[in-house]
Design an enzyme around this catalytic site. Structure first.
Site, PDB file in Angstrom:
ATOM      1  N   ASP A 128       0.859  -1.189   0.000  1.00  0.00           N
ATOM      2  CA  ASP A 128       0.000   0.000   0.000  1.00  0.00           C
ATOM      3  C   ASP A 128       0.894   1.237   0.000  1.00  0.00           C
ATOM      4  O   ASP A 128       1.644   1.452   0.941  1.00  0.00           O
ATOM      5  CB  ASP A 128      -0.893  -0.046   1.257  1.00  0.00           C
TER       6      ASP A 128
ATOM      7  N   ASP B  71      -3.125   2.536  -5.727  1.00  0.00           N
ATOM      8  CA  ASP B  71      -1.931   2.509  -4.875  1.00  0.00           C
ATOM      9  C   ASP B  71      -1.828   1.246  -4.019  1.00  0.00           C
ATOM     10  O   ASP B  71      -1.121   1.221  -3.032  1.00  0.00           O
ATOM     11  CB  ASP B  71      -1.859   3.767  -4.004  1.00  0.00           C
ATOM     12  N   GLU B  72      -2.534   0.209  -4.404  1.00  0.00           N
ATOM     13  CA  GLU B  72      -2.467  -1.039  -3.633  1.00  0.00           C
ATOM     14  C   GLU B  72      -2.363  -2.241  -4.556  1.00  0.00           C
ATOM     15  O   GLU B  72      -3.068  -2.316  -5.560  1.00  0.00           O
ATOM     16  CB  GLU B  72      -3.729  -1.207  -2.773  1.00  0.00           C
TER      17      GLU B  72
HETATM   18 MG   LIG Z   1      -2.287   4.124   0.266  1.00  0.00          MG
END
Ligand SMILES: [Mg+2]
Length: 397
Positions: free
Chosen positions: A9, A104-105
């Site tokens: 993350d 973003d993961e």
């Molecule tokens: Mg994040």
């Protein structure tokens, strides 16, 4: 419980990308705001800004008051998507990605022989991002015996975290989290758990299976119970692969601007069905068949979204402006579906629509990368052709 999954993350993703690309922003409090002028809330804040209590959802005037020297940056959605691609390329040098969960993961599966090297591999992922994308970009990596705990482990240490769950620290390590930090617990579920007397993660980990069954109404409660105990459950298969709508155009709707309006209506319909079923779209396809017999195909990847407005903007990008001729058939497909059971449904007629959207989206770990700002003229025109657009909020931004 052997480590099986690795979850990555990115920390303060949009703000970090800005700091990466603009070195003068590094070390400074930065917040990113959506491009819509009236949506004056931060959708991302750098860690320097967070120290002053600025976070996602903080109004900009409030953020400025709190953080002296705050730099307010307008979101650059396409740039965030581009850096996302670079990050994917960087991590794939180390491990193949099992699933991209959002802009973003991402998640990785460890083979049996890789499990003992899990921490080493996590460090290698971070190092590859640092070397190949940039050192202003930090990630929290979680390692766990199942997908659920690997993701939860990323919540435990930020920024630049590396946490292994499932060993001796388990489940005590989870107790410092809030119920809402756990995947599958949104506002509504939290309230439900409160009514059943569960206020803390500790109480949740100690609750009997039957109580969780009651809270979630069956199988999902069983899953939570097992997930909290490190059981590696098969993923719930996505029941749907896409939502599509198509329309064969009668002669009076074949002119480009009318076909454009029909396409918008198809997007609205498909999006409504998709939300009702609890999905978000990660891609859109537009297919046009012209009267002349040839076709136009457009495809765009999106950060998963449920927002009609965002999808209409994607349509605008896909539309062959200026190159569209008399059309015979229009089809729209919403694909790369992601299930978002915890996400509140898109508010159809909320006055604060844009604000709510920005906040909801980021809260659900979406990004404004789906927000493209093209002219909506085609859609506005649609009203003149008496196609029902009453479900779309006002576009005249
Ligand atoms: Mg994040």
């Amino acid at each position: 419980m052997p480590p099986r999954y690795l979850y990555l993350d990115m920390n303060a993703y949009f703000a970090s990308v800005e700091q990466q690309l603009c070195p003068e922003l590094r070390g400074r409090p930065v917040c990113v705001v959506p491009v819509e002028a009236e949506t004056t809330v931060c959708i991302a804040a750098s860690y320097e800004a967070r120290r002053y209590g600025v976070k996602t959802g903080t109004p900009v005037y409030e953020a400025r008051r709190r953080a002296p020297g705050l730099v307010v940056v307008r979101a650059r959605p396409r740039v965030y998507v581009e850096v996302h691609r670079q990050i994917l390329a960087a991590v794939e040098r180390v491990l193949p990605v099992e699933a991209v969960r959002s802009i973003d993961e991402m998640r990785f599966v460890l083979m049996k022989n890789e499990a003992p090297r899990a921490v080493e591999l996590a460090k290698a992922l971070k190092e590859s991002i640092r070397q190949n994308v940039g050192d202003a970009l930090k990630a929290s990596v979680g390692i766990g015996p199942n997908r659920f705990l690997a993701k939860v482990a990323t919540e435990l240490e930020k920024p630049d975290g590396l946490v292994v769950l499932g060993g001796g620290n388990f489940p005590q390590a989870l107790w410092k989290l809030e119920l809402r930090d756990l995947p599958g617990i949104g506002r509504r579920m939290e309230a439900r758990l409160h009514r059943l007397g569960i206020y803390t993660v500790r109480q949740l980990t100690e609750a009997p299976r039957e109580l969780l069954r009651r809270a979630w109404g069956g199988v999902l409660g069983e899953r939570m119970y097992a997930n909290l105990r490190g059981v590696d459950l098969p993923e719930i298969p996505t029941k749907r692969r896409s939502f599509s709508q198509s329309h064969v155009l009668p002669p009076e709707l074949r002119r480009p601007e009318k076909a454009r309006a029909v396409a918008a209506r198809l997007v609205v319909k498909a999006a409504a069905r998709m939300r009702k079923a609890g999905y978000a779209a990660g891609s859109m396809t537009l297919a046009l068949r012209f009267l002349s017999g040839d076709d136009h195909h457009g495809f765009v990847l999106l950060a998963p979204t449920q927002a009609t407005r965002t999808l209409l903007k994607a349509l605008d990008r896909l539309w062959p402006h200026g190159r569209c001729r008399e059309a015979l058939k229009v089809a729209v497909v919403l694909g790369h579906l992601v299930e978002h059971p915890g996400l509140p449904l898109f508010p159809e007629d909320r006055k604060n629509h844009l604000l709510a959207l920005a906040v909801d989206r980021v809260n659900a770990r979406f990004g404004p990368d789906t927000v493209y700002y093209g002219g909506m003229a085609g859609v506005r025109d649609a009203g003149e052709y008496r196609i029902a657009f009453d479900k779309i909020p006002d576009f005249s931004v």
